[in-house]
Design a protein around this motif. Structure first.
Motif, short mmCIF file in Angstrom:
data_model
loop_
_atom_site.label_atom_id
_atom_site.label_comp_id
_atom_site.label_asym_id
_atom_site.label_seq_id
_atom_site.Cartn_x
_atom_site.Cartn_y
_atom_site.Cartn_z
N PHE A 206 0.78 -1.24 0.00
CA PHE A 206 0.00 0.00 0.00
C PHE A 206 0.82 1.29 0.00
O PHE A 206 0.28 2.35 -0.31
CB PHE A 206 -0.94 0.03 1.21
CG PHE A 206 -1.99 -1.05 1.17
CD1 PHE A 206 -2.97 -1.06 0.18
CD2 PHE A 206 -1.99 -2.08 2.09
CE1 PHE A 206 -3.94 -2.06 0.13
CE2 PHE A 206 -2.95 -3.09 2.06
CZ PHE A 206 -3.92 -3.08 1.07
N THR A 207 2.10 1.25 0.37
CA THR A 207 2.88 2.49 0.46
C THR A 207 3.35 2.92 -0.93
O THR A 207 4.00 2.16 -1.64
CB THR A 207 4.09 2.31 1.38
OG1 THR A 207 3.66 1.78 2.64
CG2 THR A 207 4.79 3.64 1.62
N THR A 208 3.02 4.16 -1.31
CA THR A 208 3.34 4.64 -2.65
C THR A 208 4.54 5.59 -2.68
O THR A 208 5.28 5.62 -3.66
CB THR A 208 2.13 5.37 -3.25
OG1 THR A 208 1.68 6.36 -2.31
CG2 THR A 208 1.00 4.40 -3.55
N ARG A 209 4.72 6.40 -1.62
CA ARG A 209 5.83 7.36 -1.66
C ARG A 209 6.07 7.90 -0.25
O ARG A 209 5.18 7.86 0.61
CB ARG A 209 5.51 8.54 -2.60
CG ARG A 209 4.33 9.39 -2.15
CD ARG A 209 3.89 10.40 -3.19
NE ARG A 209 2.76 11.18 -2.73
CZ ARG A 209 2.83 12.42 -2.27
NH1 ARG A 209 4.01 13.05 -2.22
NH2 ARG A 209 1.75 13.07 -1.86
N ILE A 210 7.29 8.39 -0.04
CA ILE A 210 7.61 9.14 1.18
C ILE A 210 7.41 10.61 0.84
O ILE A 210 8.08 11.16 -0.04
CB ILE A 210 9.04 8.85 1.66
CG1 ILE A 210 9.19 7.36 2.01
CG2 ILE A 210 9.39 9.71 2.88
CD1 ILE A 210 10.57 6.93 2.42
N VAL A 211 6.45 11.23 1.49
CA VAL A 211 5.97 12.54 1.04
C VAL A 211 6.99 13.66 1.23
O VAL A 211 6.96 14.65 0.52
CB VAL A 211 4.65 12.92 1.77
CG1 VAL A 211 3.54 11.95 1.39
CG2 VAL A 211 4.83 12.97 3.27
N ASP A 212 7.92 13.50 2.15
CA ASP A 212 8.87 14.57 2.45
C ASP A 212 10.05 14.60 1.47
O ASP A 212 10.87 15.50 1.53
CB ASP A 212 9.41 14.41 3.88
CG ASP A 212 8.32 14.06 4.87
OD1 ASP A 212 7.92 14.93 5.66
OD2 ASP A 212 7.85 12.90 4.86
N LEU A 213 10.15 13.60 0.59
CA LEU A 213 11.30 13.47 -0.29
C LEU A 213 10.93 13.70 -1.74
O LEU A 213 9.76 13.66 -2.12
CB LEU A 213 11.91 12.07 -0.14
CG LEU A 213 12.30 11.62 1.27
CD1 LEU A 213 12.93 10.23 1.20
CD2 LEU A 213 13.25 12.62 1.92
N SER A 214 11.94 13.91 -2.57
CA SER A 214 11.70 13.98 -4.02
C SER A 214 11.32 12.58 -4.51
O SER A 214 11.51 11.58 -3.82
CB SER A 214 12.96 14.45 -4.75
OG SER A 214 13.95 13.42 -4.73
#
Length: 279
Positions: A206-214
């Motif tokens: 379910f995890t798509t991206r780490i929001v704090d990073l590019s």
């Protein structure tokens, strides 16, 4: 009457087998407390020879808390809290990836209870891995980097639209689930609300991206974390027999349902206990 449970560890980090408990009978407070503390310690518990009707499985699950009703999976007749996972030639498996259940909601499940009903002649094992062990094995600089980061979890990553086009009703139910479950954000490292232990809380399902990073940073870091959490030393593997039950702490584990039996049939019943907002 001796109410002390036999809980025998299956590995150094995760997994234990309970050998003297009949889950079809109401648990005493003493038995339930031991079961719960065993779950906190070992993260997943296994019991053989448990003949549970859906109503009995629901009654056991409610001891742990309020239950989740899944937006798309079918449920046992008359017991909507018990999901039926029936995989066969016309319904291919979709749990053959590393995932933590239902992290696409604000309060992902705390605990899940899975009961085997119909099994293939061979194959169909389930593996669990410990997010606590994975976190503790990281170096101090990586722990420091991850602490405070948040990741996005999306229902659509595992529940792909094309799988839900067998009928107009099914597709409509999928569309309603998408509307009801927009992407949510959770900390990359979560703290267990009872034990206080820290665990890695990103999963390939379910995890798509780490929001704090590019985008490129996120892709690289998630790729490393998805691989790291599945190291064999953090895992336990269970070979199912009919009427087995697994109870796991969904807050700090991931699991993988091996699809090596397909196209044979495999039927499992799952109860899912709601948790709290990860922190």
């Amino acid at each position: 009457m001796n109410e002390r449970l036999n809980i025998n560890a299956l590995g150094p980090y995760i997994g234990a087998q309970v050998t003297n408990l009949d889950l079809a009978r109401p648990l005493s407070d003493a038995q339930f407390e031991q079961l719960y503390h065993g779950l906190l310690r070992h993260q997943v518990l296994f019991l053989r020879d448990q003949v549970l009707a859906p109503e009995q499985q629901r009654a056991l699950a409610i001891r742990f808390g309020d239950l989740h009703i899944h937006p798309v999976y079918p449920h046992a007749e008359g017991v909507e809290e018990i999901i039926v996972l029936d995989t066969h030639q016309d319904n291919p498996p979709d749990n053959d990836n590393w995932h933590t259940d239902v992290t696409f909601i604000e309060t992902p499940p705390a605990i899940a209870i899975l009961a085997s009903k119909v099994l293939p002649e061979f194959g169909g094992d389930t593996l669990w891995t410990s997010g606590i062990a994975a976190y503790e094995a990281l170096s101090a600089p990586i722990k420091s980097l991850l602490d405070g980061l948040h990741a996005e979890h999306d229902f659509k990553k595992s529940f792909l639209e094309f799988k839900y086009r067998k009928s107009e009703e099914e597709h409509q139910r999928w569309q309603q689930a998408v509307e009801k479950h927009p992407p949510v954000q959770h900390p990359v490292i979560r703290t267990h609300p009872v034990s206080g232990k820290k665990a890695l809380f990103v999963n390939e399902g379910f995890t798509t991206r780490i929001v704090d990073l590019s985008e490129k940073e996120s892709e690289a870091l998630l790729g490393f974390l998805f691989a790291h959490v599945t190291r064999p030393e953090f895992q336990v593997r269970w070979r199912w027999q009919p009427n087995d039950v697994a109870i796991w702490d969904n807050r700090v584990t991931q699991h993988y349902a091996n699809a090596d039996y397909y196209p044979a049939r495999r039927v499992m019943h799952r109860a899912t206990v709601l948790g709290d907002k990860p922190f």
